[in-house]
Design an enzyme around this catalytic site. Structure first.
Site, PDB file in Angstrom:
ATOM      1  N   GLY A 293      42.233  48.568  36.731  1.00 47.89           N
ATOM      2  CA  GLY A 293      43.149  48.161  35.679  1.00 47.89           C
ATOM      3  C   GLY A 293      42.624  46.926  34.993  1.00 47.89           C
TER       4      GLY A 293
ATOM      5  N   ILE B 196      42.773  43.690  35.794  1.00 47.66           N
ATOM      6  CA  ILE B 196      42.077  42.712  36.645  1.00 47.66           C
ATOM      7  C   ILE B 196      40.666  43.187  36.950  1.00 47.66           C
ATOM      8  CG2 ILE B 196      42.069  41.584  38.893  1.00 47.66           C
ATOM      9  CD1 ILE B 196      45.172  41.760  38.796  1.00 47.66           C
TER      10      ILE B 196
ATOM     11  N   ARG C 200      42.063  56.385  40.489  1.00 48.95           N
ATOM     12  CA  ARG C 200      42.756  57.646  40.767  1.00 48.95           C
ATOM     13  C   ARG C 200      42.859  58.541  39.538  1.00 48.95           C
ATOM     14  NH1 ARG C 200      48.049  55.486  43.702  1.00 48.95           N
ATOM     15  NH2 ARG C 200      47.625  53.727  42.298  1.00 48.95           N
ATOM     16  N   SER C 201      42.802  57.958  38.353  1.00 46.28           N
ATOM     17  CA  SER C 201      42.766  58.753  37.125  1.00 46.28           C
ATOM     18  C   SER C 201      41.484  58.404  36.376  1.00 46.28           C
ATOM     19  CB  SER C 201      43.990  58.468  36.251  1.00 46.28           C
ATOM     20  OG  SER C 201      44.067  57.079  35.936  1.00 46.28           O
TER      21      SER C 201
ATOM     22  N   THR D  47      42.382  40.694  46.501  1.00 49.70           N
ATOM     23  CA  THR D  47      43.342  39.863  45.765  1.00 49.70           C
ATOM     24  C   THR D  47      44.509  40.718  45.291  1.00 49.70           C
ATOM     25  OG1 THR D  47      42.069  40.218  43.730  1.00 49.70           O
ATOM     26  CG2 THR D  47      41.603  38.197  44.977  1.00 49.70           C
TER      27      THR D  47
ATOM     28  N   ARG E  31      46.966  43.452  47.399  1.00 51.75           N
ATOM     29  CA  ARG E  31      48.059  43.361  48.361  1.00 51.75           C
ATOM     30  C   ARG E  31      47.492  43.547  49.761  1.00 51.75           C
ATOM     31  NH1 ARG E  31      50.479  41.166  45.109  1.00 51.75           N
ATOM     32  NH2 ARG E  31      52.598  41.475  44.297  1.00 51.75           N
TER      33      ARG E  31
ATOM     34  N   GLU F 112      53.139  37.366  54.914  1.00 53.57           N
ATOM     35  CA  GLU F 112      52.911  36.100  54.214  1.00 53.57           C
ATOM     36  C   GLU F 112      54.128  35.189  54.352  1.00 53.57           C
ATOM     37  OE1 GLU F 112      51.811  36.956  50.161  1.00 53.57           O
ATOM     38  OE2 GLU F 112      49.968  37.975  50.737  1.00 53.57           O
TER      39      GLU F 112
ATOM     40  N   HIS G 238      47.496  33.448  48.703  1.00 53.54           N
ATOM     41  CA  HIS G 238      48.104  34.266  47.655  1.00 53.54           C
ATOM     42  C   HIS G 238      48.298  33.428  46.380  1.00 53.54           C
ATOM     43  CE1 HIS G 238      50.888  37.957  46.865  1.00 53.54           C
ATOM     44  NE2 HIS G 238      50.203  37.623  45.800  1.00 53.54           N
TER      45      HIS G 238
ATOM     46  N   ALA H  68      45.891  33.607  43.678  1.00 54.65           N
ATOM     47  CA  ALA H  68      44.938  34.045  42.660  1.00 54.65           C
ATOM     48  C   ALA H  68      45.477  33.899  41.249  1.00 54.65           C
ATOM     49  CB  ALA H  68      44.533  35.494  42.917  1.00 54.65           C
TER      50      ALA H  68
END
Length: 305
Positions: A151, A153, A173-174, A227, A229, A258, A277, A279
């Site tokens: 995506g 990022i 995935r696509s 970065t 999940r 977390e 966490h 970023a």
């Protein structure tokens, strides 16, 4: 219509108060970042909109939040904190925010990659305690960066890595295309990458995506960067791979639990670089995030929903 920012950090509280405009839906900002789920009904006090940064909203607690119709979650990973489907069954819509910190998160992933490749955290810890720990680093120029999920990022990270002379391959995935990126099967990306960076959303389908079998399929000596999940990764399998050397180093900004427990195995491994966490935490991303949250609130009011 009234909104409550239930768990604002000092930084995000200040941004919200600065960007909130006259005529926007009324916004109460609770400068209490460590809110427990049980405190949410009182914190919301009948408000229709909850703005949530990182507090869990269990379905049984949501039932007690009289008047709540909308949750504006500050990010994309709402499923780590609540069940959108179960909330929808209560008449509560969950709104997420994409793209606000693509550059910030990509820069963090890029930094973790370099820190892992050069052993900076390991040497830093040693020098601070009087140990002159010189280590051989990995030269990343000419190496292959593999991106799992593609995506905004991942696109930013691809741009940075290409500029640093790395070959970039990706699986999504696509079908996707992007300048300078070769898209390949998941198997090829796992097997060929000197550095593997995760960029998947956390869903029921992607939870535990980097399983023990997929970790075993990684190129020996790989550097893993996450970065996205923490729950995308089988952490026990990753610990074993780090201890055995199959994964040379991990640069991790996210974890299944977390804050990361102090006794977690990651804290004892020298070949892990840890980040809290953070970023997305830049002034630019914070402004984008809060402006998008306010835009959700304005739209919700305009629709009369």
């Amino acid at each position: 219509m009234r909104a409550v920012f239930v768990d604002a950090s000092p930084t995000l509280a200040a941004v919200m108060e600065r960007l909130h405009r006259p005529g926007d839906p009324a916004m109460t900002v609770h400068r209490t970042p460590n809110v427990t789920p049980a405190e949410l009904p009182d914190a919301l006090d009948g408000a229709e909109i909850a703005v949530i940064d990182h507090t869990a909203l269990p379905t049984d607690i949501a039932r007690q939040c009289t008047g709540l119709k909308h949750v504006v979650f500050l990010g994309t990973g709402a499923r780590s904190y609540m069940s959108p489907e179960e909330l929808a069954g209560l008449g509560i819509s969950v709104h997420t925010i994409k793209g606000y910190g693509d550059t910030a998160v990509a820069e963090c992933a890029f930094a973790l990659m370099w820190a892992a490749a050069k052993g900076f955290a390991y040497m830093d810890r040693g020098v601070r305690t009087g140990r002159w720990l010189r280590t051989d680093g990995v030269q990343l120029t000419g190496k292959t960066l593999g991106l799992v999920g593609f995506g905004g990022i991942a696109a930013e990270l691809a741009r940075l890595a290409s500029g640093a002379g790395m070959r970039v391959i990706a699986w999504n995935r696509s079908p996707k295309t992007f300048p300078g990126v070769t898209f390949a099967s998941l198997e090829d990306v796992l097997a060929q990458s000197h550095v593997l960076s995760l960029h998947l959303l956390l869903t029921d389908e992607t939870r535990g995506f980097l399983s023990a079998d997929r970790i075993a399929a990684l190129r020996p000596g790989v550097i893993l960067v996450n970065t996205a999940r923490g729950a995308l990764v089988d952490e026990a399998a990753l610990v074993a791979a780090l201890e055995g050397g199959h994964v040379a180093h991990a640069g991790l900004d996210v974890f299944t639990t977390e804050p990361l427990p102090a006794d977690h195995p990651f804290t004892r491994l020298e070949n892990v670089t840890l980040s809290a966490h953070s970023a997305f935490r830049t002034p630019e991303a914070s402004d984008n995030l809060i402006e998008a949250a306010l835009a959700h609130c304005r739209r919700i009011r305009a629709e009369g929903a």
